[in-house]
Design an enzyme around this catalytic site. Structure first.
Site, short mmCIF file in Angstrom:
data_model
loop_
_atom_site.label_atom_id
_atom_site.label_comp_id
_atom_site.label_asym_id
_atom_site.label_seq_id
_atom_site.Cartn_x
_atom_site.Cartn_y
_atom_site.Cartn_z
N ARG A 96 -7.68 84.07 70.32
CA ARG A 96 -6.49 83.28 71.01
C ARG A 96 -5.28 84.31 71.04
O ARG A 96 -4.81 84.47 72.40
CB ARG A 96 -5.93 81.99 70.60
CG ARG A 96 -7.16 80.93 70.70
CD ARG A 96 -7.20 79.66 69.82
NE ARG A 96 -5.86 78.97 70.29
CZ ARG A 96 -5.29 78.04 69.49
NH1 ARG A 96 -5.80 77.73 68.29
NH2 ARG A 96 -4.18 77.51 69.50
N LYS A 100 5.37 75.39 72.60
CA LYS A 100 5.12 74.60 74.13
C LYS A 100 5.02 73.34 74.29
O LYS A 100 5.75 72.44 74.71
CB LYS A 100 4.09 75.49 75.08
CG LYS A 100 4.30 77.05 74.83
CD LYS A 100 3.16 77.78 75.86
CE LYS A 100 1.61 77.59 75.17
NZ LYS A 100 1.35 78.11 73.93
N ARG A 118 -1.92 81.59 83.16
CA ARG A 118 -2.26 82.62 81.90
C ARG A 118 -2.70 83.85 82.13
O ARG A 118 -3.07 84.64 81.21
CB ARG A 118 -3.28 82.04 81.10
CG ARG A 118 -2.73 81.13 79.75
CD ARG A 118 -3.92 80.46 79.16
NE ARG A 118 -3.88 80.28 77.68
CZ ARG A 118 -3.44 79.05 77.07
NH1 ARG A 118 -3.01 78.36 77.97
NH2 ARG A 118 -3.43 79.09 75.81
N ARG A 129 -1.40 71.97 61.91
CA ARG A 129 -1.20 71.08 63.20
C ARG A 129 -2.23 69.87 63.00
O ARG A 129 -3.49 70.20 62.88
CB ARG A 129 -1.31 71.75 64.46
CG ARG A 129 -1.26 71.10 65.54
CD ARG A 129 -1.01 71.50 67.18
NE ARG A 129 -1.83 72.67 67.34
CZ ARG A 129 -1.83 73.40 68.38
NH1 ARG A 129 -0.71 73.30 69.06
NH2 ARG A 129 -2.55 74.47 68.42
N ARG A 160 -7.58 70.32 65.99
CA ARG A 160 -8.30 71.00 67.11
C ARG A 160 -9.22 71.93 66.53
O ARG A 160 -9.13 72.60 65.55
CB ARG A 160 -7.14 71.87 68.11
CG ARG A 160 -6.57 70.84 68.90
CD ARG A 160 -5.37 71.31 69.69
NE ARG A 160 -5.82 72.88 70.26
CZ ARG A 160 -5.02 73.39 70.86
NH1 ARG A 160 -3.61 73.16 71.23
NH2 ARG A 160 -5.09 74.69 71.44
P1 AP5 Z 1 2.75 73.46 69.36
O1 AP5 Z 1 4.12 73.03 70.26
O2 AP5 Z 1 1.70 72.32 69.53
O3 AP5 Z 1 2.18 74.75 69.91
P2 AP5 Z 1 1.84 75.41 71.45
O4 AP5 Z 1 2.67 76.41 71.81
O5 AP5 Z 1 1.81 74.22 72.44
O6 AP5 Z 1 0.58 76.23 71.33
P3 AP5 Z 1 -1.18 75.97 71.57
O7 AP5 Z 1 -2.02 76.12 70.18
O8 AP5 Z 1 -1.11 74.52 72.14
O9 AP5 Z 1 -1.04 76.72 72.52
P4 AP5 Z 1 -2.30 77.42 73.25
O10 AP5 Z 1 -1.77 78.11 74.47
O11 AP5 Z 1 -3.21 78.14 72.37
O12 AP5 Z 1 -3.38 76.44 73.58
P5 AP5 Z 1 -3.86 75.28 74.98
O13 AP5 Z 1 -3.81 73.92 74.68
O14 AP5 Z 1 -2.80 75.66 76.09
O15 AP5 Z 1 3.03 73.74 67.95
C1 AP5 Z 1 2.20 74.22 67.14
C2 AP5 Z 1 2.30 73.80 65.74
O16 AP5 Z 1 3.71 74.16 65.28
C3 AP5 Z 1 2.55 72.06 65.92
O17 AP5 Z 1 2.10 71.55 64.50
C4 AP5 Z 1 4.12 71.71 65.69
O18 AP5 Z 1 4.59 70.87 65.15
C5 AP5 Z 1 4.58 73.05 64.94
N1 AP5 Z 1 6.03 73.59 65.29
C6 AP5 Z 1 6.19 73.44 66.93
N2 AP5 Z 1 7.50 74.00 67.08
C7 AP5 Z 1 7.98 74.38 65.82
C8 AP5 Z 1 8.94 74.96 65.41
N3 AP5 Z 1 10.05 75.49 65.98
N4 AP5 Z 1 9.26 75.33 64.00
C9 AP5 Z 1 8.37 74.71 63.13
N5 AP5 Z 1 6.94 74.31 63.41
C10 AP5 Z 1 6.80 74.19 64.78
O19 AP5 Z 1 -5.06 76.07 75.45
C11 AP5 Z 1 -6.41 76.00 74.58
C12 AP5 Z 1 -7.64 76.65 75.16
O20 AP5 Z 1 -7.68 76.11 76.57
C13 AP5 Z 1 -7.34 78.24 75.60
O21 AP5 Z 1 -7.59 78.94 74.24
C14 AP5 Z 1 -8.24 78.27 76.77
O22 AP5 Z 1 -9.51 78.49 76.25
C15 AP5 Z 1 -8.02 77.18 77.48
N6 AP5 Z 1 -6.98 77.25 78.56
C16 AP5 Z 1 -5.82 76.50 78.63
N7 AP5 Z 1 -5.41 76.97 79.77
C17 AP5 Z 1 -5.83 77.86 80.41
C18 AP5 Z 1 -5.39 78.66 81.50
N8 AP5 Z 1 -4.47 78.52 82.22
N9 AP5 Z 1 -6.45 79.52 81.84
C19 AP5 Z 1 -7.35 79.65 81.08
N10 AP5 Z 1 -7.73 79.07 80.13
C20 AP5 Z 1 -7.13 78.04 79.52
ZN ZN Z 2 -0.22 73.25 73.46
#
Ligand code: AP5
Ligand code: ZN
Length: 213
Positions: A171, A13, A88, A127, A160
């Site tokens: 997660r 994402k 979410r 990452r 992170r």
């Molecule tokens: P990347 O694109 O960074 O992945 P992502 O989908 O953004 O994954 P996240 O880990 O950021 O998602 P998340 O939902 O767990 O975390 P968030 O920050 O939202 O890609 C990952 C890696 O793979 C990178 O190194 C990239 O280079 C590589 N990559 C990407 N695409 C690739 C491909 N096609 N092929 C190969 N490699 C690839 O949330 C964090 C925390 O915040 C949550 O756990 C929660 O506690 C809180 N939170 C956030 N939003 C909410 C909400 N709405 N409600 C409640 N709590 C929330």
């Molecule tokens: Zn993300």
């Protein structure tokens, strides 16, 4: 365009968002990035959110709905936005629809980053991010020009705190239990498009462009 990006941790994402954002002149609202900034700055919001984030649990609906409500008012978001990591839970989705409804607006598309869980550990543990911009790299799949250093600013990259194999398990559990139902919620409205998120970043971008054209 008003878009939602839904997918498990590491599904891509945050990697696709900046590309879509530039192509369609949208604002990028990532609740995870905003929460991490609040934690780093030790604001009252950050203090409340930190524990749940470190455990890999979701923070409360009220907190994130408040952040999004505030952020969507920005002038740069009036043309359209990408919601990355929000909603979410079904409660968050209902609140969002309510907020948009007041402006006579609605979500145009929900991009579902469909991917098998087994691929995600390698993506997450490899990452590295540039915290102030949100740019992310991967030691194997998207290495920076100089190891440990952001390509654009030359500043150091960090990992992170929740990017461990252990925290990833919770997660993923939160994703399956609380976030999958959000895909069904929008599916019933006919707004969901599934992507093959296991493909290369370039191929995923092409799929996104096809869906949005
Ligand atoms: P990347 O694109 O960074 O992945 P992502 O989908 O953004 O994954 P996240 O880990 O950021 O998602 P998340 O939902 O767990 O975390 P968030 O920050 O939202 O890609 C990952 C890696 O793979 C990178 O190194 C990239 O280079 C590589 N990559 C990407 N695409 C690739 C491909 N096609 N092929 C190969 N490699 C690839 O949330 C964090 C925390 O915040 C949550 O756990 C929660 O506690 C809180 N939170 C956030 N939003 C909410 C909400 N709405 N409600 C409640 N709590 C929330
Ligand atoms: Zn993300």
């Amino acid at each position: 365009k008003r878009l939602i990006l839904i997918g498990p941790p590491g599904s891509g994402k945050g990697t696709q968002s900046p590309i879509i954002k530039d192509e369609y002149c949208l604002c990028h609202l990532a609740t995870g990035d905003m929460l991490r900034a609040a934690v780093a700055a030790k604001t009252p919001l950050g203090v409340k959110a930190k524990e749940a984030m470190d455990r890999g649990d979701l923070v409360s609906d009220d907190l994130v709905v408040g952040i999004i409500d505030e952020a969507m008012k920005k002038p740069s978001c009036q043309k359209g936005f990408i919601l990355d990591g929000f909603p979410r839970t079904v409660v968050q989705a209902e609140k969002l629809d309510e907020m948009l409804g007041k402006q006579g607006a609605k979500i145009d598309k929900v991009l579902n980053f469909a991917i098998d869980d087994s691929i995600l550990e390698e993506r997450i543990t490899g990452r590295w991010i540039h915290p102030s911009s949100g740019r992310s790299y991967h030691t194997k799949f998207a290495p920076p020009k100089v190891p440990g250093v952001d390509d654009v600013t030359g500043e150091p990259l960090i990992q992170r705190k929740d990017d461990t194999a252990e925290v990833l398990k919770s997660r993923l559990e939160s994703f399956h239990r609380q976030t999958k139902p959000v895909i069904d919620y929008y599916g019933k409205k006919g707004a969901v498009a599934a992507l093959h998120a296991e493909k290369s970043p370039k191929d995923v971008t092409s799929e996104v462009q096809k869906v949005l054209s």
